[in-house]
Each structure stands twice: as structure tokens, then as C-alpha cells.
Design a protein around this motif. Sequence first.
Motif, mmCIF file in Angstrom:
data_model
loop_
_atom_site.group_PDB
_atom_site.id
_atom_site.type_symbol
_atom_site.label_atom_id
_atom_site.label_comp_id
_atom_site.label_asym_id
_atom_site.label_seq_id
_atom_site.Cartn_x
_atom_site.Cartn_y
_atom_site.Cartn_z
ATOM 1 N N TYR A 30 1.080 -1.439 0.027
ATOM 2 C CA TYR A 30 -0.291 -0.464 -0.085
ATOM 3 C C TYR A 30 1.081 0.962 0.297
ATOM 4 O O TYR A 30 1.707 1.173 0.975
ATOM 5 N N ALA A 31 1.031 2.211 -0.778
ATOM 6 C CA ALA A 31 1.654 3.679 -0.851
ATOM 7 C C ALA A 31 0.461 4.539 -0.952
ATOM 8 O O ALA A 31 -0.379 4.501 -1.364
ATOM 9 N N PHE A 32 1.176 5.774 -0.402
ATOM 10 C CA PHE A 32 0.227 6.393 0.128
ATOM 11 C C PHE A 32 1.263 7.806 -0.058
ATOM 12 O O PHE A 32 1.759 8.177 0.167
ATOM 13 N N LYS A 33 1.141 8.699 -1.247
ATOM 14 C CA LYS A 33 1.524 10.181 -1.106
ATOM 15 C C LYS A 33 1.688 11.019 -1.008
ATOM 16 O O LYS A 33 0.112 11.202 0.249
ATOM 17 N N THR A 34 2.631 11.343 0.320
ATOM 18 C CA THR A 34 2.474 12.746 1.474
ATOM 19 C C THR A 34 3.150 13.889 0.978
ATOM 20 O O THR A 34 4.315 14.355 0.450
ATOM 21 N N ASP A 72 15.072 8.203 -2.649
ATOM 22 C CA ASP A 72 15.629 9.532 -3.473
ATOM 23 C C ASP A 72 15.262 10.448 -2.208
ATOM 24 O O ASP A 72 14.355 10.416 -1.916
ATOM 25 N N LYS A 73 15.834 11.511 -2.295
ATOM 26 C CA LYS A 73 15.204 12.280 -1.327
ATOM 27 C C LYS A 73 14.462 12.911 -1.640
ATOM 28 O O LYS A 73 13.745 13.365 0.061
ATOM 29 N N ASP A 74 13.781 12.842 -2.479
ATOM 30 C CA ASP A 74 12.603 13.545 -2.383
ATOM 31 C C ASP A 74 11.359 13.009 -1.747
ATOM 32 O O ASP A 74 10.199 12.659 -2.602
ATOM 33 N N ALA A 75 11.527 10.809 -2.028
ATOM 34 C CA ALA A 75 10.612 10.045 -1.733
ATOM 35 C C ALA A 75 9.786 10.804 -0.593
ATOM 36 O O ALA A 75 9.583 10.770 0.770
ATOM 37 N N SER A 76 8.319 10.101 -0.800
ATOM 38 C CA SER A 76 7.609 11.830 0.041
ATOM 39 C C SER A 76 6.182 10.483 0.187
ATOM 40 O O SER A 76 5.012 10.997 -0.897
ATOM 41 N N TYR A 77 6.570 9.192 0.721
ATOM 42 C CA TYR A 77 4.850 8.173 1.149
ATOM 43 C C TYR A 77 5.201 7.937 2.101
ATOM 44 O O TYR A 77 6.233 7.892 2.598
ATOM 45 N N ASP A 78 4.171 7.530 1.760
ATOM 46 C CA ASP A 78 3.820 6.254 3.635
ATOM 47 C C ASP A 78 3.809 4.607 3.013
ATOM 48 O O ASP A 78 2.670 4.685 2.191
ATOM 49 N N ILE A 79 4.654 3.223 3.342
ATOM 50 C CA ILE A 79 4.506 2.675 2.380
ATOM 51 C C ILE A 79 4.209 1.213 3.760
ATOM 52 O O ILE A 79 4.776 1.508 4.537
ATOM 53 N N VAL A 80 3.256 0.766 2.961
ATOM 54 C CA VAL A 80 2.695 -0.650 4.247
ATOM 55 C C VAL A 80 2.822 -1.639 3.636
ATOM 56 O O VAL A 80 2.163 -1.865 2.912
ATOM 57 N N PHE A 81 4.220 -3.140 3.819
ATOM 58 C CA PHE A 81 3.831 -4.045 3.264
ATOM 59 C C PHE A 81 3.363 -5.157 3.980
ATOM 60 O O PHE A 81 3.424 -4.824 5.058
ATOM 61 N N MET A 99 9.506 -6.221 -4.686
ATOM 62 C CA MET A 99 8.928 -4.553 -4.192
ATOM 63 C C MET A 99 9.616 -3.974 -5.871
ATOM 64 O O MET A 99 8.838 -2.563 -5.646
ATOM 65 N N ARG A 100 9.807 -4.813 -6.172
ATOM 66 C CA ARG A 100 10.452 -3.976 -7.617
ATOM 67 C C ARG A 100 9.433 -3.334 -8.545
ATOM 68 O O ARG A 100 9.254 -2.053 -9.174
ATOM 69 N N GLU A 101 8.366 -4.577 -8.347
ATOM 70 C CA GLU A 101 7.855 -4.624 -9.356
ATOM 71 C C GLU A 101 6.476 -3.952 -9.341
ATOM 72 O O GLU A 101 5.433 -2.992 -9.722
ATOM 73 N N HIS A 102 6.097 -3.829 -7.980
ATOM 74 C CA HIS A 102 5.331 -3.619 -6.836
ATOM 75 C C HIS A 102 5.814 -1.882 -6.941
ATOM 76 O O HIS A 102 4.293 -0.724 -7.694
ATOM 77 N N PHE A 103 6.795 -1.067 -7.033
ATOM 78 C CA PHE A 103 7.384 0.161 -6.908
ATOM 79 C C PHE A 103 7.608 0.375 -8.303
ATOM 80 O O PHE A 103 6.885 1.950 -8.577
ATOM 81 N N LYS A 104 7.450 -0.152 -9.357
ATOM 82 C CA LYS A 104 7.489 0.355 -10.771
ATOM 83 C C LYS A 104 5.875 1.004 -11.276
ATOM 84 O O LYS A 104 5.673 1.974 -11.635
ATOM 85 N N LEU A 106 3.796 1.191 -9.547
ATOM 86 C CA LEU A 106 2.593 2.411 -8.130
ATOM 87 C C LEU A 106 3.607 3.770 -8.567
ATOM 88 O O LEU A 106 3.042 4.729 -8.258
ATOM 89 N N GLY A 107 4.976 3.876 -9.124
ATOM 90 C CA GLY A 107 5.102 4.607 -10.235
ATOM 91 C C GLY A 107 6.155 5.895 -9.068
ATOM 92 O O GLY A 107 6.471 6.687 -8.673
ATOM 93 N N ILE A 108 6.684 5.091 -8.085
ATOM 94 C CA ILE A 108 7.179 5.001 -7.151
ATOM 95 C C ILE A 108 8.722 4.877 -7.607
ATOM 96 O O ILE A 108 9.133 4.216 -7.405
ATOM 97 N N LYS A 109 9.287 6.077 -7.373
ATOM 98 C CA LYS A 109 11.062 6.635 -8.209
ATOM 99 C C LYS A 109 11.548 6.229 -6.827
ATOM 100 O O LYS A 109 12.606 6.647 -5.858
ATOM 101 N N ILE A 110 12.150 4.831 -6.245
ATOM 102 C CA ILE A 110 13.097 4.770 -5.636
ATOM 103 C C ILE A 110 13.427 2.878 -5.814
ATOM 104 O O ILE A 110 13.484 2.414 -6.644
#
Length: 123
Positions: A30-34, A72-81, A99-104, A106-110
Motif C-alpha cells: 500500500y502506498a500513499f503520497k504525502t 530518493d531524497k524527495d521520496a515522500s510516501y507512506d508505504i505499508v507492506f 517490491m521492485r515490480e510493485h514500486f514500478k 505504483l510509479g514510485i522512484k525508489i
Amino acid sequence: MKHTTITSNRDYQRIYRRGRSIVSPVLVTYAFKTKNNNLRIGITTSKKVGKAVKRNRCRRVIRAALAHLQADKDASYDIVFVARTQTAYCKSYEVEKAMREHFKKLGIKIGFRELSEHNDTKS
């Protein structure tokens, strides 16, 4: 990776309700942009996974996969696994791949460090 831990139940509920989720046989993310520039991560396991030993192993495997994370330095997410039943029987590199597939998706740059020597090959 520098991150803080999500501790309050209210934050978990907000992420479950308003965040986006991706499901795989090994892991649910689960990911939520903050708005704040802070990466917060939470790991949960339900009693459906098994008894305490299995639940603790699931959390250890997820944490080991997170150790390869480079935020990334500007990663501003709340992530729950959320661990699934199969997580107890997986190695950390399999969870890392999920995790790699999930982040891809979700569009999260990690980014991740180089995958371990297992690299999807079964001998």
C-alpha cells in the motif's frame, strides 16, 4: 535507506483507505503520497500467516529486502507492506523482486542496489 517507521493505527488505517495497493502472491504493498519529504514504512503480518515464529520470519524477510532499497531524497510516501502466507517460505531476494515490480507499477522512484547473486536463476 533512511526511513521512519509508521507506528500509529490511525496512519495505517489512512493508508489502507486512501492509498493505492498492489498485490502479488508474496506481498501486498500500500502506498500513499504525502506532502512532507519523509519516507515512512510499516510492515504488518496477520495471524492468518501463522504463529509468532512465522510472522516474525515474514517481517525479517521483508526488512532484509528493504535493506537493498535506495530512496530518493524527495521520496515522500507512506508505504505499508503486508506479508502473505507465502512470504514465510520465500527468500529475501524473491520479496525484493516483488517490491521492485510493485514500486514500478505504483510509479514510485525508489532504486535498488544490485540484486543478490540468485538473480532469478534456479540451478
